[in-house]
Design an enzyme around this catalytic site. Structure first.
Site, short mmCIF file in Angstrom:
data_model
loop_
_atom_site.label_atom_id
_atom_site.label_comp_id
_atom_site.label_asym_id
_atom_site.label_seq_id
_atom_site.Cartn_x
_atom_site.Cartn_y
_atom_site.Cartn_z
N ASP A 154 0.85 -1.19 0.00
CA ASP A 154 0.00 0.00 0.00
C ASP A 154 0.89 1.23 0.00
O ASP A 154 2.05 1.17 0.45
CB ASP A 154 -0.91 0.01 1.24
CG ASP A 154 -2.20 0.79 1.01
OD1 ASP A 154 -2.13 2.02 0.81
OD2 ASP A 154 -3.27 0.19 1.05
N ASP A 207 3.44 2.02 -4.75
CA ASP A 207 2.57 2.82 -5.61
C ASP A 207 2.28 1.97 -6.84
O ASP A 207 3.17 1.69 -7.66
CB ASP A 207 3.29 4.10 -6.01
CG ASP A 207 2.50 4.96 -6.99
OD1 ASP A 207 1.42 4.52 -7.45
OD2 ASP A 207 2.97 6.07 -7.32
N VAL A 208 1.03 1.54 -7.01
CA VAL A 208 0.70 0.59 -8.07
C VAL A 208 0.79 1.20 -9.47
O VAL A 208 0.72 0.48 -10.47
CB VAL A 208 -0.69 -0.04 -7.87
CG1 VAL A 208 -0.74 -0.85 -6.59
CG2 VAL A 208 -1.79 1.02 -7.90
N TYR A 213 -14.55 6.70 -12.25
CA TYR A 213 -14.46 5.44 -11.49
C TYR A 213 -15.13 4.31 -12.26
O TYR A 213 -14.58 3.21 -12.37
CB TYR A 213 -15.12 5.65 -10.14
CG TYR A 213 -15.00 4.49 -9.18
CD1 TYR A 213 -13.79 4.19 -8.58
CD2 TYR A 213 -16.12 3.73 -8.84
CE1 TYR A 213 -13.68 3.13 -7.68
CE2 TYR A 213 -16.03 2.69 -7.94
CZ TYR A 213 -14.81 2.39 -7.37
OH TYR A 213 -14.72 1.35 -6.48
N LYS A 233 -13.29 0.93 -13.54
CA LYS A 233 -13.72 -0.37 -13.00
C LYS A 233 -14.36 -1.24 -14.08
O LYS A 233 -14.25 -2.47 -14.05
CB LYS A 233 -14.67 -0.15 -11.84
CG LYS A 233 -13.99 0.41 -10.58
CD LYS A 233 -12.91 -0.50 -10.06
CE LYS A 233 -12.36 -0.05 -8.71
NZ LYS A 233 -11.33 -0.97 -8.19
N THR A 291 -16.39 0.34 4.70
CA THR A 291 -14.94 0.54 4.76
C THR A 291 -14.66 2.00 5.07
O THR A 291 -15.57 2.84 5.04
CB THR A 291 -14.26 0.17 3.42
OG1 THR A 291 -14.60 1.17 2.45
CG2 THR A 291 -14.71 -1.20 2.92
#
Length: 267
Positions: free
Chosen positions: A37, A63-64, A156, A160, A193
């Site tokens: 993360d 960092d993806v 988003y 996705k 979450t």
């Protein structure tokens, strides 16, 4: 029964929420887990929780969106745990605003984290998984927003939705290669979450939702009550259990599929 005994997994976005629950669930089933993360404090906390429960885990800041960091994470995982079997691409962000108000930087950032990060993870994890010769699983966390549109969340949804079809295409590539790697997407609905605290601070189109719902304060249960037939929000563990299933041999004949866990939201 420890369904993942001897397996090695990478879980991105593991500092909280679904990522943390997934890291814990995979470890409880016997997998060694590399949790990653950009939130170092949260990631270290996840690592500590998994270890305290008797799990085998490590943490790396990650960092993806960085290809160099993906190479380093996969290399470190293989060196630390002796191989790689499972990749859970969970890291994601959302920016809520109308398309006409959205800066290009916000659009690009959502695509970079939510979609390009998934591509980079698969690109660099697949060769490592193939080296084990025992197959494996890639689980890409999409969303119900990858199945249907949501006003104020166009960026988003686009990202996705891309994850959903990327997963199907990659599943066919791996199947054609006969490498034993299965690829599936998971589509959470309204899950309780930490993201909801950010919504209350004004993110993700909060004002528009308040205006339409008459609510003074947003909560996942309030959202779910309006759109999910079960009438309540899910917990991160609900998603983690689905991910464990897709990571395990229980789903040996499942690839290119989308597992929707949404309390009936998309029904």
């Amino acid at each position: 029964m420890r369904r993942l005994e001897g397996r090695v997994a990478i879980v991105t976005g593991a500092a909280s929420g679904i990522g943390r629950a997934t890291a814990a669930a995979l470890a409880a089933e016997g997998a060694a887990v590399m949790a990653t993360d950009i939130d170092v404090a949260g990631g270290e906390e996840t690592h500590g929780l998994v270890r305290a429960a008797g799990g085998h885990a490590a943490f790396l800041a990650h960092d993806v969106t960085s290809e160099e960091q993906w190479i380093a994470v996969v290399t470190a995982t293989v060196e630390r745990f002796g191989g790689l079997d499972i990749l859970v691409n969970n890291a994601g962000i959302a920016t809520g605003m109308a398309v006409t108000d959205m800066p290009l930087e916000a659009w690009n950032r959502q695509l970079a984290v939510n979609l390009t990060g998934v591509f980079l993870g698969a690109k660099h994890a697949i060769p490592a998984i193939r080296k084990t010769g025992r197959g494996g699983a890639i689980i890409n966390v999409s969303s119900v927003a990858g199945l249907e549109g949501a006003a104020g969340l166009a960026g988003y949804c686009a990202a996705k939705g891309g994850v959903r079809l990327f997963s199907k295409a990659l599943a066919k590539e791996c199947a054609a290669a006969r490498d034993g790697i299965r690829v599936n997407s998971v589509h959470p609905g309204i899950i309780d979450t930490p993201i909801w605290s950010r919504i209350d601070e004004g993110g993700l189109g909060a004002e528009a939702f308040r205006a339409s719902s008459g609510a003074n304060r947003l909560s996942p249960d309030l959202i779910a009550a309006q759109g999910a037939p079960l009438g309540f929000a899910g917990q991160p563990e609900d998603i983690a259990r689905g991910i464990v299933y897709l990571a395990s041999d229980d789903s040996r004949y499942v690839t290119g599929s989308e597992l929707v866990i949404d309390g009936g939201w998309t029904a």
